[in-house]
Design a protein around this motif. Structure first.
Motif, PDB file in Angstrom:
ATOM      1  N   GLY A  38       0.827  -1.201   0.000  1.00 35.39           N
ATOM      2  CA  GLY A  38       0.000   0.000   0.000  1.00 35.39           C
ATOM      3  C   GLY A  38       0.859   1.246   0.000  1.00 35.39           C
ATOM      4  O   GLY A  38       2.089   1.184  -0.023  1.00 35.39           O
ATOM      5  N   ASP A  39       0.193   2.391   0.038  1.00 37.21           N
ATOM      6  CA  ASP A  39       0.885   3.678   0.018  1.00 37.21           C
ATOM      7  C   ASP A  39       0.243   4.589   1.049  1.00 37.21           C
ATOM      8  O   ASP A  39      -0.923   4.394   1.437  1.00 37.21           O
ATOM      9  N   CYS A  40       0.994   5.554   1.526  1.00 40.41           N
ATOM     10  CA  CYS A  40       0.476   6.538   2.472  1.00 40.41           C
ATOM     11  C   CYS A  40       0.982   7.924   2.087  1.00 40.41           C
ATOM     12  O   CYS A  40       2.186   8.166   2.075  1.00 40.41           O
ATOM     13  N   ILE A  94      -4.376   7.228  -3.952  1.00 39.00           N
ATOM     14  CA  ILE A  94      -4.314   6.410  -2.741  1.00 39.00           C
ATOM     15  C   ILE A  94      -5.455   5.395  -2.718  1.00 39.00           C
ATOM     16  O   ILE A  94      -5.261   4.221  -2.365  1.00 39.00           O
ATOM     17  N   THR A 117      -4.573   2.612  -5.157  1.00 36.80           N
ATOM     18  CA  THR A 117      -3.507   1.722  -4.690  1.00 36.80           C
ATOM     19  C   THR A 117      -3.946   0.866  -3.522  1.00 36.80           C
ATOM     20  O   THR A 117      -3.715  -0.354  -3.503  1.00 36.80           O
ATOM     21  N   ASN A 118      -4.563   1.480  -2.525  1.00 39.46           N
ATOM     22  CA  ASN A 118      -4.855   0.771  -1.278  1.00 39.46           C
ATOM     23  C   ASN A 118      -6.174   0.020  -1.272  1.00 39.46           C
ATOM     24  O   ASN A 118      -6.341  -0.922  -0.498  1.00 39.46           O
ATOM     25  N   SER A 148      -4.367  -3.695   7.245  1.00 34.16           N
ATOM     26  CA  SER A 148      -4.994  -2.381   7.206  1.00 34.16           C
ATOM     27  C   SER A 148      -4.216  -1.427   8.109  1.00 34.16           C
ATOM     28  O   SER A 148      -2.987  -1.394   8.057  1.00 34.16           O
ATOM     29  N   TYR A 183      -5.703   8.312   3.007  1.00 34.51           N
ATOM     30  CA  TYR A 183      -5.199   7.068   3.587  1.00 34.51           C
ATOM     31  C   TYR A 183      -6.257   6.397   4.458  1.00 34.51           C
ATOM     32  O   TYR A 183      -6.520   5.189   4.340  1.00 34.51           O
ATOM     33  N   SER A 227      -9.159   4.886   2.469  1.00 33.92           N
ATOM     34  CA  SER A 227      -8.779   3.657   1.761  1.00 33.92           C
ATOM     35  C   SER A 227      -8.714   2.471   2.714  1.00 33.92           C
ATOM     36  O   SER A 227      -9.162   1.361   2.381  1.00 33.92           O
ATOM     37  N   LYS A 228      -8.186   2.681   3.913  1.00 38.53           N
ATOM     38  CA  LYS A 228      -8.066   1.590   4.875  1.00 38.53           C
ATOM     39  C   LYS A 228      -9.417   1.250   5.515  1.00 38.53           C
ATOM     40  O   LYS A 228      -9.674   0.085   5.848  1.00 38.53           O
TER      41      LYS A 228
END
Length: 238
Positions: A79-81, A98, A101-102, A127, A141, A144-145
């Motif tokens: 993932g990315d942040c 984001i 990606t996530n 997560s 972020y 997405s999580k």
């Protein structure tokens, strides 16, 4: 001990790499995934297979999945942040990147890898404890999580009939290349190796939910029960 086939996304750094080392040491067949071929090449000597793909490109995931026959544990870790630094002048492109990606990438990963999981297998979603309470600058972020959380918890219900378990993981602050960019305090920071050990142990126990370190996650859970105005004053306090 039965040798398992474990597929890990984001296996070249951070928690993913620490998990790779953990499962290899256990004697499992590890399929290491990432988008940087040069980094994956360094894992070839110990990995069962390496798969190169960009998670945001479903065609690449489909192509990479062709040679995989079966999986016992699918660990969706990559993932990315990045943060929204100016909420009023909202960065829609960053937000979409984001989410793609996530969260959106999980659709293709599940489409092509979930059918390969053996009965009695597991899907692990890495997560974040950032979903327990809202944090400033975390609109992209956190959203997405939070979407990943719902996906994992819903999928768990539908996979009961297939005898496939789902483990949702809420790590706190973990020392990785992503968190090294953070300029704020990160209480109870753990190493990637410590995080991997906790995930490895929890997955072996077929735990539905893992959260750590509990000094942080239980505090956040407690804060989530506070009135919104009080929590907001605490989180915004300089």
């Amino acid at each position: 001990m039965v040798t398992r086939t474990v597929l890990i996304t984001g296996a070249t750094s951070g928690i993913g790499h620490a998990l790779y080392e953990k499962y290899v040491a256990q004697g499992d067949n590890v399929i290491a995934c990432g988008r940087d071929k040069s980094k994956l090449d360094k894992l070839c000597s110990k990995a069962f297979k390496t798969l190169v793909f960009d998670m945001t490109k479903p065609a690449q995931i489909e192509s990479a999945s062709v040679d995989i026959k079966d999986i016992d544990i699918l660990i969706l870790n990559a993932g990315d942040c990045r943060y929204i630094d100016d909420a009023k002048h909202f960065d829609g492109k960053l937000f979409n990147d984001i989410i793609a990606t996530n969260l959106s990438s999980l659709g293709a990963l599940l489409e092509f890898f979930l059918p390969l999981i053996n009965k009695g297998g597991q899907v692990v979603f890495v997560s974040s404890s950032a979903t327990i309470v809202p944090f400033p600058r975390s609109e992209a972020y956190g959203a997405s999580k939070a979407g990943m959380d719902y996906l994992a918890n819903s999928l768990r219900l539908d996979l009961v009939a297939e005898d496939i378990g789902v483990t949702l993981v809420h790590p706190g602050f973990i020392k990785t290349p992503l968190t090294e960019k953070n300029t704020f305090d990160m209480p109870f920071l753990l190493s990637s190796e410590e995080a991997a050990t906790r995930i490895f142990t929890g997955v072996n126990r077929r735990s539905k939910y893992l959260h750590f370190p509990k000094r942080l996650t239980l505090t956040l859970k407690l804060f989530s029960f506070l009135p919104a105005a009080l929590w907001q004053s605490l989180i915004l306090r300089k």
